[in-house]
Design a protein around this motif. Sequence first.
Motif, PDB file in Angstrom:
ATOM      1  N   ALA A   1      24.533 154.396  64.955  1.00  0.00           N
ATOM      2  CA  ALA A   1      25.422 155.122  65.856  1.00  0.00           C
ATOM      3  C   ALA A   1      26.614 155.690  65.102  1.00  0.00           C
ATOM      4  N   ARG A   2      26.960 156.928  65.450  1.00  0.00           N
ATOM      5  CA  ARG A   2      28.220 157.519  64.997  1.00  0.00           C
ATOM      6  C   ARG A   2      29.273 157.193  66.036  1.00  0.00           C
ATOM      7  N   GLY A   3      30.507 156.949  65.621  1.00  0.00           N
ATOM      8  CA  GLY A   3      31.545 156.680  66.606  1.00  0.00           C
ATOM      9  C   GLY A   3      32.839 156.278  65.947  1.00  0.00           C
ATOM     10  N   VAL A   4      33.750 155.794  66.762  1.00  0.00           N
ATOM     11  CA  VAL A   4      35.083 155.423  66.274  1.00  0.00           C
ATOM     12  C   VAL A   4      34.988 154.085  65.547  1.00  0.00           C
ATOM     13  N   PRO A   5      35.496 153.964  64.303  1.00  0.00           N
ATOM     14  CA  PRO A   5      35.422 152.705  63.561  1.00  0.00           C
ATOM     15  C   PRO A   5      36.198 151.599  64.276  1.00  0.00           C
ATOM     16  N   VAL A   6      35.704 150.368  64.130  1.00  0.00           N
ATOM     17  CA  VAL A   6      36.382 149.216  64.728  1.00  0.00           C
ATOM     18  C   VAL A   6      37.803 149.095  64.178  1.00  0.00           C
ATOM     19  N   GLY A   7      38.772 148.862  65.064  1.00  0.00           N
ATOM     20  CA  GLY A   7      40.151 148.624  64.623  1.00  0.00           C
ATOM     21  C   GLY A   7      40.972 149.887  64.470  1.00  0.00           C
ATOM     22  N   SER A   8      40.381 151.067  64.777  1.00  0.00           N
ATOM     23  CA  SER A   8      41.141 152.292  64.519  1.00  0.00           C
ATOM     24  C   SER A   8      41.801 152.829  65.804  1.00  0.00           C
ATOM     25  N   GLU A   9      42.881 153.585  65.625  1.00  0.00           N
ATOM     26  CA  GLU A   9      43.572 154.213  66.742  1.00  0.00           C
ATOM     27  C   GLU A   9      43.125 155.667  66.830  1.00  0.00           C
ATOM     28  N   LEU A  10      42.848 156.130  68.046  1.00  0.00           N
ATOM     29  CA  LEU A  10      42.296 157.476  68.239  1.00  0.00           C
ATOM     30  C   LEU A  10      43.136 158.544  67.561  1.00  0.00           C
ATOM     31  N   GLU A  11      44.489 158.353  67.626  1.00  0.00           N
ATOM     32  CA  GLU A  11      45.418 159.329  67.063  1.00  0.00           C
ATOM     33  C   GLU A  11      45.097 159.646  65.598  1.00  0.00           C
ATOM     34  N   TYR A  12      44.589 158.638  64.874  1.00  0.00           N
ATOM     35  CA  TYR A  12      44.389 158.807  63.434  1.00  0.00           C
ATOM     36  C   TYR A  12      42.931 159.011  63.047  1.00  0.00           C
TER      37      TYR A  12
ATOM     38  N   ASP B   1      39.477 161.205  62.741  1.00  0.00           N
ATOM     39  CA  ASP B   1      39.243 162.646  62.625  1.00  0.00           C
ATOM     40  C   ASP B   1      38.484 163.170  63.846  1.00  0.00           C
ATOM     41  N   LEU B   2      38.681 164.444  64.134  1.00  0.00           N
ATOM     42  CA  LEU B   2      38.216 165.015  65.392  1.00  0.00           C
ATOM     43  C   LEU B   2      36.700 165.040  65.511  1.00  0.00           C
ATOM     44  N   GLY B   3      36.012 165.272  64.365  1.00  0.00           N
ATOM     45  CA  GLY B   3      34.552 165.275  64.388  1.00  0.00           C
ATOM     46  C   GLY B   3      34.007 163.932  64.861  1.00  0.00           C
ATOM     47  N   THR B   4      34.633 162.854  64.410  1.00  0.00           N
ATOM     48  CA  THR B   4      34.198 161.509  64.794  1.00  0.00           C
ATOM     49  C   THR B   4      34.424 161.277  66.287  1.00  0.00           C
ATOM     50  N   ILE B   5      35.598 161.710  66.804  1.00  0.00           N
ATOM     51  CA  ILE B   5      35.886 161.528  68.233  1.00  0.00           C
ATOM     52  C   ILE B   5      34.890 162.335  69.068  1.00  0.00           C
ATOM     53  N   ALA B   6      34.619 163.567  68.621  1.00  0.00           N
ATOM     54  CA  ALA B   6      33.670 164.401  69.367  1.00  0.00           C
ATOM     55  C   ALA B   6      32.301 163.737  69.425  1.00  0.00           C
ATOM     56  N   HIS B   7      31.822 163.172  68.287  1.00  0.00           N
ATOM     57  CA  HIS B   7      30.560 162.479  68.270  1.00  0.00           C
ATOM     58  C   HIS B   7      30.587 161.280  69.201  1.00  0.00           C
ATOM     59  N   ALA B   8      31.695 160.524  69.176  1.00  0.00           N
ATOM     60  CA  ALA B   8      31.793 159.311  70.000  1.00  0.00           C
ATOM     61  C   ALA B   8      31.754 159.687  71.493  1.00  0.00           C
ATOM     62  N   LEU B   9      32.300 160.870  71.797  1.00  0.00           N
ATOM     63  CA  LEU B   9      32.315 161.326  73.195  1.00  0.00           C
ATOM     64  C   LEU B   9      30.900 161.690  73.630  1.00  0.00           C
ATOM     65  N   VAL B  10      30.203 162.434  72.770  1.00  0.00           N
ATOM     66  CA  VAL B  10      28.826 162.841  73.110  1.00  0.00           C
ATOM     67  C   VAL B  10      27.932 161.603  73.259  1.00  0.00           C
ATOM     68  N   ASP B  11      28.109 160.624  72.344  1.00  0.00           N
ATOM     69  CA  ASP B  11      27.232 159.442  72.354  1.00  0.00           C
ATOM     70  C   ASP B  11      27.791 158.312  73.205  1.00  0.00           C
ATOM     71  N   ARG B  12      28.679 158.592  74.141  1.00  0.00           N
ATOM     72  CA  ARG B  12      29.297 157.521  74.947  1.00  0.00           C
ATOM     73  C   ARG B  12      28.244 156.775  75.765  1.00  0.00           C
ATOM     74  N   ARG B  13      28.518 155.505  76.066  1.00  0.00           N
ATOM     75  CA  ARG B  13      27.521 154.701  76.795  1.00  0.00           C
ATOM     76  C   ARG B  13      28.219 153.897  77.890  1.00  0.00           C
TER      77      ARG B  13
END
Lengths: 196, 196
Positions: free
Chosen positions: A171-182, A184-196
Amino acid sequence: MSDTNALDTLIQALRGLPGVGVKSAQRMAFHLLQHDRPAAQFLSRALQQAADTVHHCERCHTFTQDAVCSTCLDERRDRSQLCVVETPADQSAMERTGAYKGLYFVLMGKLSPLDGVGPNDLGFKKLFDRACDGVVQEVILATNFTAEGEATAYVIAEGLKARGLRPTRLARGVPVGSELEYVDLGTIAHALVDRR
Amino acid sequence: MSDTNALDTLIQALRGLPGVGVKSAQRMAFHLLQHDRPAAQFLSRALQQAADTVHHCERCHTFTQDAVCSTCLDERRDRSQLCVVETPADQSAMERTGAYKGLYFVLMGKLSPLDGVGPNDLGFKKLFDRACDGVVQEVILATNFTAEGEATAYVIAEGLKARGLRPTRLARGVPVGSELEYVDLGTIAHALVDRR
């Protein structure tokens, strides 16, 4: 400089290591000869022994000194899962998570057309044969999330689908322990598309 | 991981090189075993040969495979000048200038009290004996212009003066090709004091 022949040869040989230029090679050679000759002899023996005895596992293609590596021989492993990684270091990272109990296939590289590395150089044929043994149910593609790693995963996935197998991808997504603000946008976009 | 013993040993041995951590050592080992086994064997032989045959020149203490190095044996060299440098790399830099035709003494280190390196570890006694052979007229101190190099030069200069010899030091000043605006202030101050 005929009398520093062995030293010059050593400096030249050390430059054969990846990431080592002439200054680093000089520093390494002087350090070993001046302060740590046992380390030089230890390294010499380790290189010779590894070059003589380490080869590829018949089944998963990782480095081993036996015909088949201990992971492939481990009876407690789930033989229905096959995880494809680029290098033994990636395999080691997967193992350290403790979250995977299946078997591996180590590509020992990635597709890289600019470096002249194509599907034949990576032994995709061997991977497809291995995945079609009738026992493997799922192939988990764990190549890196770089351009080359993604391309490698894509080509393997197409090959597996053509043979009626079901490939999955980490799975692509936001790394554990990270804050959304920091993040990168490509990762957030992927996490949004692959939301569960 | 009993079956990757030779590989683990190789990674551990590569970590004995200065500036190589565990990730670099892994990368080097994988590169050598996967892509360049001849380089591994070349490095193995070069290390063994250098460790077996390279030792210190009896006169100038640099690395050589003979009892006395070719520079010390060179009849065309001016035996009245002795240049003291820290390492063979520094000696090589002096040689490449083409501006020096005397002999050398290579300290193979520098005074570094924090690392436990004192005058006895650097063989100052041997240097003083060498400088007092009756032929040497001038000892040029070409240790580095770092804190340790300056301290080393100071201690050697005091020892030479006590034995009636005349030590000189490489000039401090503005590097060739530099603009004053970008030169550090300590260097400009030194260049001002040492103006000629």
